[in-house]
Write a protein that holds these residues in place. Structure first.
Motif, PDB file in Angstrom:
ATOM      1  N   PRO A  23     -19.069  16.334  43.015  1.00 58.44           N
ATOM      2  CA  PRO A  23     -18.094  15.561  42.236  1.00 58.44           C
ATOM      3  C   PRO A  23     -18.763  14.744  41.133  1.00 58.44           C
ATOM      4  O   PRO A  23     -19.877  14.243  41.300  1.00 58.44           O
ATOM      5  CB  PRO A  23     -17.467  14.640  43.290  1.00 58.44           C
ATOM      6  N   GLY A  24     -18.082  14.636  39.995  1.00 57.35           N
ATOM      7  CA  GLY A  24     -18.614  13.851  38.890  1.00 57.35           C
ATOM      8  C   GLY A  24     -18.470  14.563  37.566  1.00 57.35           C
ATOM      9  O   GLY A  24     -17.898  15.659  37.484  1.00 57.35           O
ATOM     10  N   PRO A  25     -18.982  13.953  36.498  1.00 60.92           N
ATOM     11  CA  PRO A  25     -18.846  14.533  35.160  1.00 60.92           C
ATOM     12  C   PRO A  25     -19.440  15.932  35.039  1.00 60.92           C
ATOM     13  O   PRO A  25     -18.901  16.774  34.303  1.00 60.92           O
ATOM     14  CB  PRO A  25     -19.591  13.525  34.267  1.00 60.92           C
ATOM     15  N   ALA A  26     -20.560  16.176  35.737  1.00 58.47           N
ATOM     16  CA  ALA A  26     -21.186  17.497  35.633  1.00 58.47           C
ATOM     17  C   ALA A  26     -20.262  18.581  36.192  1.00 58.47           C
ATOM     18  O   ALA A  26     -20.198  19.694  35.664  1.00 58.47           O
ATOM     19  CB  ALA A  26     -22.522  17.506  36.360  1.00 58.47           C
ATOM     20  N   ARG A  27     -19.537  18.249  37.258  1.00 56.32           N
ATOM     21  CA  ARG A  27     -18.593  19.219  37.822  1.00 56.32           C
ATOM     22  C   ARG A  27     -17.444  19.477  36.844  1.00 56.32           C
ATOM     23  O   ARG A  27     -17.023  20.629  36.668  1.00 56.32           O
ATOM     24  CB  ARG A  27     -18.045  18.720  39.151  1.00 56.32           C
ATOM     25  N   GLU A  28     -16.961  18.442  36.217  1.00 55.68           N
ATOM     26  CA  GLU A  28     -15.883  18.618  35.246  1.00 55.68           C
ATOM     27  C   GLU A  28     -16.328  19.515  34.098  1.00 55.68           C
ATOM     28  O   GLU A  28     -15.564  20.358  33.615  1.00 55.68           O
ATOM     29  CB  GLU A  28     -15.423  17.255  34.729  1.00 55.68           C
ATOM     30  N   GLN A  29     -17.576  19.343  33.685  1.00 54.93           N
ATOM     31  CA  GLN A  29     -18.105  20.204  32.629  1.00 54.93           C
ATOM     32  C   GLN A  29     -18.218  21.642  33.129  1.00 54.93           C
ATOM     33  O   GLN A  29     -17.927  22.591  32.389  1.00 54.93           O
ATOM     34  CB  GLN A  29     -19.468  19.713  32.163  1.00 54.93           C
ATOM     35  N   ALA A  30     -18.628  21.811  34.397  1.00 52.54           N
ATOM     36  CA  ALA A  30     -18.744  23.151  34.963  1.00 52.54           C
ATOM     37  C   ALA A  30     -17.390  23.857  34.991  1.00 52.54           C
ATOM     38  O   ALA A  30     -17.278  25.042  34.670  1.00 52.54           O
ATOM     39  CB  ALA A  30     -19.328  23.070  36.370  1.00 52.54           C
ATOM     40  N   LEU A  31     -16.343  23.132  35.356  1.00 62.54           N
ATOM     41  CA  LEU A  31     -14.996  23.710  35.351  1.00 62.54           C
ATOM     42  C   LEU A  31     -14.610  24.170  33.946  1.00 62.54           C
ATOM     43  O   LEU A  31     -14.036  25.256  33.765  1.00 62.54           O
ATOM     44  CB  LEU A  31     -13.990  22.683  35.866  1.00 62.54           C
ATOM     45  N   ALA A  32     -14.965  23.352  32.965  1.00 63.69           N
ATOM     46  CA  ALA A  32     -14.638  23.700  31.579  1.00 63.69           C
ATOM     47  C   ALA A  32     -15.417  24.932  31.123  1.00 63.69           C
ATOM     48  O   ALA A  32     -14.885  25.782  30.394  1.00 63.69           O
ATOM     49  CB  ALA A  32     -14.937  22.514  30.669  1.00 63.69           C
ATOM     50  N   VAL A  33     -16.672  25.039  31.550  1.00 61.81           N
ATOM     51  CA  VAL A  33     -17.491  26.196  31.165  1.00 61.81           C
ATOM     52  C   VAL A  33     -16.904  27.473  31.741  1.00 61.81           C
ATOM     53  O   VAL A  33     -16.804  28.507  31.055  1.00 61.81           O
ATOM     54  CB  VAL A  33     -18.946  25.997  31.628  1.00 61.81           C
ATOM     55  N   VAL A  34     -16.505  27.450  33.010  1.00 64.68           N
ATOM     56  CA  VAL A  34     -15.919  28.637  33.635  1.00 64.68           C
ATOM     57  C   VAL A  34     -14.648  29.055  32.899  1.00 64.68           C
ATOM     58  O   VAL A  34     -14.424  30.239  32.618  1.00 64.68           O
ATOM     59  CB  VAL A  34     -15.611  28.369  35.117  1.00 64.68           C
ATOM     60  N   ARG A  35     -13.806  28.080  32.586  1.00 64.70           N
ATOM     61  CA  ARG A  35     -12.561  28.404  31.873  1.00 64.70           C
ATOM     62  C   ARG A  35     -12.850  28.949  30.474  1.00 64.70           C
ATOM     63  O   ARG A  35     -12.159  29.848  29.983  1.00 64.70           O
ATOM     64  CB  ARG A  35     -11.674  27.164  31.805  1.00 64.70           C
ATOM     65  N   ARG A  36     -13.879  28.419  29.850  1.00 64.18           N
ATOM     66  CA  ARG A  36     -14.262  28.927  28.535  1.00 64.18           C
ATOM     67  C   ARG A  36     -14.765  30.360  28.630  1.00 64.18           C
ATOM     68  O   ARG A  36     -14.492  31.179  27.742  1.00 64.18           O
ATOM     69  CB  ARG A  36     -15.335  28.024  27.922  1.00 64.18           C
ATOM     70  N   ALA A  37     -15.482  30.674  29.690  1.00 68.08           N
ATOM     71  CA  ALA A  37     -15.964  32.047  29.880  1.00 68.08           C
ATOM     72  C   ALA A  37     -14.804  33.025  29.916  1.00 68.08           C
ATOM     73  O   ALA A  37     -14.839  34.087  29.270  1.00 68.08           O
ATOM     74  CB  ALA A  37     -16.786  32.141  31.170  1.00 68.08           C
ATOM     75  N   VAL A  38     -13.766  32.667  30.645  1.00 66.90           N
ATOM     76  CA  VAL A  38     -12.589  33.533  30.709  1.00 66.90           C
ATOM     77  C   VAL A  38     -11.928  33.623  29.335  1.00 66.90           C
ATOM     78  O   VAL A  38     -11.501  34.695  28.897  1.00 66.90           O
ATOM     79  CB  VAL A  38     -11.602  33.009  31.764  1.00 66.90           C
ATOM     80  N   GLY A  39     -11.859  32.495  28.644  1.00 63.34           N
ATOM     81  CA  GLY A  39     -11.269  32.492  27.311  1.00 63.34           C
ATOM     82  C   GLY A  39     -12.022  33.373  26.330  1.00 63.34           C
ATOM     83  O   GLY A  39     -11.431  33.917  25.392  1.00 63.34           O
ATOM     84  N   LEU A  40     -13.315  33.536  26.540  1.00 66.88           N
ATOM     85  CA  LEU A  40     -14.142  34.375  25.673  1.00 66.88           C
ATOM     86  C   LEU A  40     -14.082  35.852  26.064  1.00 66.88           C
ATOM     87  O   LEU A  40     -14.712  36.692  25.422  1.00 66.88           O
ATOM     88  CB  LEU A  40     -15.594  33.899  25.711  1.00 66.88           C
ATOM     89  N   PRO A 237     -25.940  36.590  32.671  1.00 66.11           N
ATOM     90  CA  PRO A 237     -26.698  35.352  32.463  1.00 66.11           C
ATOM     91  C   PRO A 237     -25.890  34.142  32.915  1.00 66.11           C
ATOM     92  O   PRO A 237     -24.661  34.114  32.800  1.00 66.11           O
ATOM     93  CB  PRO A 237     -26.912  35.333  30.941  1.00 66.11           C
ATOM     94  N   GLY A 238     -26.591  33.150  33.428  1.00 61.19           N
ATOM     95  CA  GLY A 238     -25.929  31.939  33.894  1.00 61.19           C
ATOM     96  C   GLY A 238     -26.282  30.739  33.038  1.00 61.19           C
ATOM     97  O   GLY A 238     -27.373  30.666  32.470  1.00 61.19           O
ATOM     98  N   THR A 239     -25.357  29.810  32.937  1.00 62.33           N
ATOM     99  CA  THR A 239     -25.589  28.584  32.182  1.00 62.33           C
ATOM    100  C   THR A 239     -24.537  27.563  32.585  1.00 62.33           C
ATOM    101  O   THR A 239     -23.451  27.919  33.046  1.00 62.33           O
ATOM    102  CB  THR A 239     -25.510  28.834  30.666  1.00 62.33           C
ATOM    103  N   ALA A 240     -24.868  26.296  32.409  1.00 63.02           N
ATOM    104  CA  ALA A 240     -23.893  25.214  32.605  1.00 63.02           C
ATOM    105  C   ALA A 240     -23.472  24.617  31.268  1.00 63.02           C
ATOM    106  O   ALA A 240     -22.792  23.599  31.223  1.00 63.02           O
ATOM    107  CB  ALA A 240     -24.474  24.141  33.517  1.00 63.02           C
ATOM    108  N   SER A 241     -23.884  25.273  30.163  1.00 59.80           N
ATOM    109  CA  SER A 241     -23.606  24.784  28.817  1.00 59.80           C
ATOM    110  C   SER A 241     -22.601  25.684  28.119  1.00 59.80           C
ATOM    111  O   SER A 241     -22.786  26.910  28.047  1.00 59.80           O
ATOM    112  CB  SER A 241     -24.910  24.741  28.008  1.00 59.80           C
ATOM    113  N   ALA A 242     -21.541  25.105  27.582  1.00 58.19           N
ATOM    114  CA  ALA A 242     -20.543  25.895  26.862  1.00 58.19           C
ATOM    115  C   ALA A 242     -21.141  26.540  25.617  1.00 58.19           C
ATOM    116  O   ALA A 242     -20.831  27.697  25.289  1.00 58.19           O
ATOM    117  CB  ALA A 242     -19.353  25.018  26.488  1.00 58.19           C
ATOM    118  N   ALA A 243     -22.013  25.812  24.911  1.00 58.28           N
ATOM    119  CA  ALA A 243     -22.628  26.361  23.705  1.00 58.28           C
ATOM    120  C   ALA A 243     -23.509  27.555  24.039  1.00 58.28           C
ATOM    121  O   ALA A 243     -23.490  28.582  23.340  1.00 58.28           O
ATOM    122  CB  ALA A 243     -23.429  25.277  22.992  1.00 58.28           C
TER     123      ALA A 243
END
Length: 271
Positions: A23-40, A237-243
């Motif tokens: 739990p925390g900001p890093a998890r929130e970012q991880a959720l956003a990255v996964v959703r972005r992956a699907v969006g891409l 490839p794996g990453t926790a960064s959206a960029a």
């Protein structure tokens, strides 16, 4: 494009291993990255029980359930926690594989996992028993395709005598081609090949030079080389960064000429 097993290939998938699940900001970012992956348009997301002992699977479900049509979520079983060694141990007993699969389905909020992989073959259990357990799960409708990870040519051939194999996930990249013969066997059979550690850790002046010529990053060049290497290739490839994720996915559109590929191959041979 799909393989003979029906799995998508030719584009860049996403390995979820690096995503923080606490739990925390890093998890929130991880959720956003996964959703972005699907969006891409990422066609496949790869996870495993080993990644946080189920926490990674729960993260994916939180981010994506209900899953969009066309997305293939792959997970792995066959590894359990241990107080010895590296903190994990093999467990390929059929009853354990069935239990792990049922638990994975609950965490992922799925009735069926489209690709279930043996994270490692258990040396204490006959291959036919391990693969046979997954075949029974497939026949029961709980599993789509059966995958293997870190296998030899001989192990892959033995497994295929028990069930059709949809994918193989072995370590492979421009500078690490230990499993070249396994890739060749996958090509011949139309089995998807999911290279883990697809981006080599080594720095190479030639890779850097090719990247500059193409206006790309060295990592993109390495992923493009994989895609050009075989029609059954699906890097994850794996990453926790959206960029970084966006850079990885963009590598799917990068085209290497025969000359550039030859230069990269020579650089790898001389490394």
């Amino acid at each position: 494009m799909t393989t003979a097993s029906g799995l998508p290939v030719g584009r860049v998938g996403f390995g979820a291993m690096r995503l923080p699940a606490a739990p925390g900001p890093a998890r929130e970012q991880a959720l956003a990255v996964v959703r972005r992956a699907v969006g891409l348009g990422v066609p496949l997301i790869d996870t495993a029980f080993l990644y946080g002992w189920g926490a990674n699977e729960e993260l994916l479900a939180e981010a994506l359930h209900p899953y969009p049509e066309g997305l293939l979520v792959a997970t792995k079983v066959g590894i359990v926690p241990s107080e010895e060694g590296e903190g994990w141990a093999h467990d390929g007993r059929p009853e354990s594989l069935r239990r792990q699969t049922e638990q994975a389905l609950r965490r992922l909020r799925l009735d069926r996992v489209e690709l279930l992989q043996l994270h490692r073959l258990d040396p204490a259990v006959p291959v036919a028993e391990q693969v046979g357990a997954l075949r029974e799960l497939r026949d029961a409708g709980l599993v789509g395709g059966i995958g293997l990870s870190e296998v030899t040519v001989e192990q892959l051939a033995e497994a295929r005598r028990t069930a059709a194999i949809a994918s193989v996930q072995n370590r492979y990249n421009l500078f690490d081609r230990e499993h070249e013969a396994v890739l060749a066997q996958c090509e011949a059979a139309g089995i998807a090949f999911l290279p883990w550690r697809p981006v080599a850790a080594e720095r190479s002046a030639e890779v850097d030079a090719v990247a500059r010529e193409l206006g790309a990053t060295p990592q993109q060049v390495l992923l493009a080389w994989l895609l050009a290497r075989s029609p059954v290739m699906l890097p994850i490839p794996g990453t926790a960064s959206a960029a970084h994720l966006e850079e990885n996915v963009a590598a799917g559109a990068l085209r290497l000429t025969d000359d550039l590929r030859a230069r990269l191959d020579r650089a790898a041979a001389g490394a």
